[in-house]
Design a protein around this motif. Structure first.
Motif, short mmCIF file in Angstrom:
data_model
loop_
_atom_site.label_atom_id
_atom_site.label_comp_id
_atom_site.label_asym_id
_atom_site.label_seq_id
_atom_site.Cartn_x
_atom_site.Cartn_y
_atom_site.Cartn_z
N PRO A 12 -35.87 2.04 -4.30
CA PRO A 12 -35.74 2.80 -5.55
C PRO A 12 -34.32 3.20 -5.89
O PRO A 12 -33.90 3.11 -7.06
CB PRO A 12 -36.63 4.02 -5.31
CG PRO A 12 -37.64 3.56 -4.32
CD PRO A 12 -36.93 2.59 -3.43
N GLU A 13 -33.57 3.64 -4.90
CA GLU A 13 -32.20 4.10 -5.17
C GLU A 13 -31.30 2.96 -5.63
O GLU A 13 -30.25 3.20 -6.25
CB GLU A 13 -31.60 4.78 -3.93
CG GLU A 13 -31.53 3.92 -2.68
CD GLU A 13 -32.76 4.05 -1.79
OE1 GLU A 13 -32.60 3.85 -0.57
OE2 GLU A 13 -33.85 4.34 -2.31
N ASP A 14 -31.71 1.72 -5.37
CA ASP A 14 -30.89 0.56 -5.76
C ASP A 14 -31.29 -0.04 -7.10
O ASP A 14 -30.45 -0.61 -7.80
CB ASP A 14 -30.98 -0.54 -4.69
CG ASP A 14 -30.42 -0.10 -3.35
OD1 ASP A 14 -29.49 0.74 -3.35
OD2 ASP A 14 -30.91 -0.59 -2.31
N VAL A 15 -32.56 0.07 -7.48
CA VAL A 15 -33.03 -0.70 -8.64
C VAL A 15 -33.43 0.15 -9.85
O VAL A 15 -33.58 -0.38 -10.95
CB VAL A 15 -34.23 -1.62 -8.25
CG1 VAL A 15 -33.80 -2.60 -7.17
CG2 VAL A 15 -35.44 -0.81 -7.80
N LEU A 16 -33.63 1.45 -9.67
CA LEU A 16 -34.07 2.28 -10.80
C LEU A 16 -32.92 2.61 -11.75
O LEU A 16 -31.81 2.90 -11.32
CB LEU A 16 -34.71 3.57 -10.30
CG LEU A 16 -36.06 3.44 -9.59
CD1 LEU A 16 -36.55 4.81 -9.13
CD2 LEU A 16 -37.11 2.79 -10.49
N LEU A 17 -33.24 2.59 -13.03
CA LEU A 17 -32.25 2.88 -14.08
C LEU A 17 -32.84 3.84 -15.10
O LEU A 17 -34.04 3.79 -15.39
CB LEU A 17 -31.84 1.59 -14.82
CG LEU A 17 -31.33 0.41 -13.98
CD1 LEU A 17 -31.32 -0.86 -14.83
CD2 LEU A 17 -29.94 0.71 -13.45
N LEU A 18 -32.00 4.70 -15.66
CA LEU A 18 -32.42 5.58 -16.76
C LEU A 18 -31.95 4.96 -18.06
O LEU A 18 -30.77 4.58 -18.19
CB LEU A 18 -31.80 6.97 -16.59
CG LEU A 18 -32.19 8.01 -17.65
CD1 LEU A 18 -33.65 8.43 -17.48
CD2 LEU A 18 -31.27 9.23 -17.56
N GLU A 19 -32.86 4.84 -19.02
CA GLU A 19 -32.48 4.26 -20.30
C GLU A 19 -33.11 5.02 -21.46
O GLU A 19 -34.08 5.76 -21.29
CB GLU A 19 -32.88 2.78 -20.38
CG GLU A 19 -34.36 2.52 -20.46
CD GLU A 19 -34.70 1.09 -20.81
OE1 GLU A 19 -33.86 0.20 -20.62
OE2 GLU A 19 -35.84 0.85 -21.27
N PHE A 47 -44.74 0.55 -5.00
CA PHE A 47 -44.81 -0.25 -6.23
C PHE A 47 -43.41 -0.74 -6.63
O PHE A 47 -43.21 -1.91 -6.95
CB PHE A 47 -45.42 0.60 -7.35
CG PHE A 47 -45.53 -0.08 -8.68
CD1 PHE A 47 -46.39 -1.15 -8.87
CD2 PHE A 47 -44.78 0.37 -9.77
CE1 PHE A 47 -46.51 -1.77 -10.12
CE2 PHE A 47 -44.89 -0.24 -11.01
CZ PHE A 47 -45.76 -1.30 -11.19
N ILE A 48 -42.44 0.16 -6.59
CA ILE A 48 -41.05 -0.20 -6.94
C ILE A 48 -40.52 -1.26 -5.97
O ILE A 48 -39.78 -2.16 -6.37
CB ILE A 48 -40.15 1.05 -6.92
CG1 ILE A 48 -40.61 2.05 -7.99
CG2 ILE A 48 -38.69 0.68 -7.15
CD1 ILE A 48 -40.07 3.47 -7.79
N ARG A 49 -40.93 -1.18 -4.72
CA ARG A 49 -40.47 -2.14 -3.71
C ARG A 49 -41.24 -3.46 -3.75
O ARG A 49 -40.91 -4.39 -3.01
CB ARG A 49 -40.58 -1.52 -2.32
CG ARG A 49 -39.64 -0.34 -2.10
CD ARG A 49 -39.78 0.26 -0.72
NE ARG A 49 -39.36 -0.68 0.32
CZ ARG A 49 -39.36 -0.42 1.62
NH1 ARG A 49 -39.79 0.77 2.03
NH2 ARG A 49 -38.97 -1.31 2.50
N GLY A 50 -42.28 -3.54 -4.59
CA GLY A 50 -43.07 -4.77 -4.67
C GLY A 50 -44.03 -4.92 -3.51
O GLY A 50 -44.43 -6.04 -3.17
N MET A 51 -44.42 -3.79 -2.89
CA MET A 51 -45.26 -3.84 -1.69
C MET A 51 -46.63 -3.20 -1.90
O MET A 51 -47.33 -2.90 -0.95
CB MET A 51 -44.53 -3.14 -0.52
CG MET A 51 -43.17 -3.75 -0.20
SD MET A 51 -42.25 -2.82 1.04
CE MET A 51 -43.22 -3.14 2.51
N TYR A 52 -46.99 -2.94 -3.17
CA TYR A 52 -48.25 -2.27 -3.47
C TYR A 52 -49.30 -3.30 -3.89
O TYR A 52 -49.00 -4.48 -4.09
CB TYR A 52 -48.02 -1.22 -4.57
CG TYR A 52 -49.15 -0.24 -4.74
CD1 TYR A 52 -49.56 0.57 -3.67
CD2 TYR A 52 -49.82 -0.10 -5.96
CE1 TYR A 52 -50.61 1.47 -3.81
CE2 TYR A 52 -50.86 0.81 -6.11
CZ TYR A 52 -51.25 1.58 -5.03
OH TYR A 52 -52.28 2.47 -5.17
N GLY A 53 -50.54 -2.83 -4.03
CA GLY A 53 -51.64 -3.73 -4.40
C GLY A 53 -51.59 -4.19 -5.84
O GLY A 53 -52.33 -5.11 -6.22
#
Length: 321
Positions: A12-19, A47-53
């Motif tokens: 999350p700390e690498d890919v999240l952006l505020l827009e 979910f953000i990491r692509g590891m959720y169902g």
């Protein structure tokens, strides 16, 4: 409006952006909700990491659970403008959300946002797992990650049913607060042998395990079941699968099942679903069951909120407002 999004999966700390983006317009069957608070759950991070169902459709907003005020009603007027509601959706870390009117749940105006925004996923999962497990008064349940928000809810709900609760922690200072909530047995798995303590205190093992961790701790919890017992897996905080001992499964006649709140809710009749929501909200409104808040941050300070969320030993939810 402001929203937090990600264009690729990752930490999350690498890919999240505020827009900034336009305020959405609802379709005829939808309501538009001005979001007033959301909490950070482990599923949000997965979910953000692509590891959720659920696989994110990129770009995507983050978050699954929130509370807000209906800003624009649906065409049928199912719920009036100004109604306070809780809801789940894919992407709640934004100022406005449009979702089908039939999927939101009205809550009393006097319920604090900090409570309402965490009134769905963890409380409903705790309630649902207790119902699904078939546990009866006097039987034992073992809850891994007992100091989590979910763990605290299960302890309180189980005690109201006369179910005995054992739970695991990793810090001695977490024991007293869980015992105060009603836990019968709290085990620090960093210092104590889980199966040994469980067998000494229960005599034959626990009837059911609610496992949020997986990995080696999940395997130790499985070995703490009595003959004919069942482990319900609903999380994988360790990011490791449970190494299963086939002989143990065979000779003790054990079962492992998965539990996902979405599937359980879909299995209920409309009447049962409404009764479940009403019961859980009743617990929270009467404060028969309490939820903790460790910190509150504005949406635009999501990075600071995530840092607080990742702090070891955190005692309560992190809220984005």
């Amino acid at each position: 409006m402001k929203q937090v999004i990600f264009n690729e999966t990752g930490m999350p700390e690498d890919v999240l952006l505020l827009e900034e983006t336009d305020i959405p317009e609802p379709k005829g069957h939808e309501v538009r909700i001005k979001v007033t608070a959301r909490n950070i759950n482990p599923s949000d991070v997965m979910f953000i990491r692509g590891m959720y169902g659920i696989t994110p459709k990129l770009p995507s907003s983050a978050g699954f659970e929130a509370v807000g005020i209906i800003d624009k009603a649906d065409e049928k007027g199912t719920l009036a403008q100004g109604t306070k509601v809780i809801f789940t959706a894919i992407g709640t870390w934004k100022e406005y959300v449009c979702i089908p009117a039939q999927t939101v749940i009205p809550v009393p105006q006097e319920m604090p946002d900090e409570v309402a925004c965490q009134a769905f996923i963890n409380p409903m999962t705790a309630f649902g797992m207790l119902e699904y497990s078939g546990l009866k008064e006097g039987e034992w349940v073992l809850v891994t990650a007992g100091a989590s928000a979910y763990g605290k809810l299960v302890i309180q709900m189980a005690k109201s049913k006369g179910i005995k609760v054992a739970c695991t922690v990793r810090r001695d200072e977490q024991k007293a607060s869980l015992e105060k909530l009603g836990a019968d047995l709290v085990i620090n798995t960093e210092k104590e042998k889980l199966q040994k303590v469980i067998m000494e205190k229960t005599g034959e093992g626990v009837s059911v395990v609610f496992d949020a961790v997986g990995g080696i701790l999940g395997a130790k919890a499985l070995a703490s079941l009595k003959s004919g017992g069942k482990l319900l897996a609903f999380g994988a905080l360790s990011l490791d699968n449970i190494p299963v001992n086939s002989g143990l499964m065979i000779f003790k006649n054990l079962k492992i099942e998965g539990f996902w709140l979405t599937t359980w809710i879909e299995s209920l009749s409309n009447e049962s679903r409404q009764n479940a929501f009403k019961t859980v909200l009743g617990y929270l409104m009467k404060q028969d069951v309490k939820v903790d808040v460790a910190g509150t941050y504005p949406l635009e300070e999501f990075q600071a909120a995530l840092e607080a969320y990742q702090q070891p030993g955190r005692n309560g939810k992190i809220i984005l407002k």
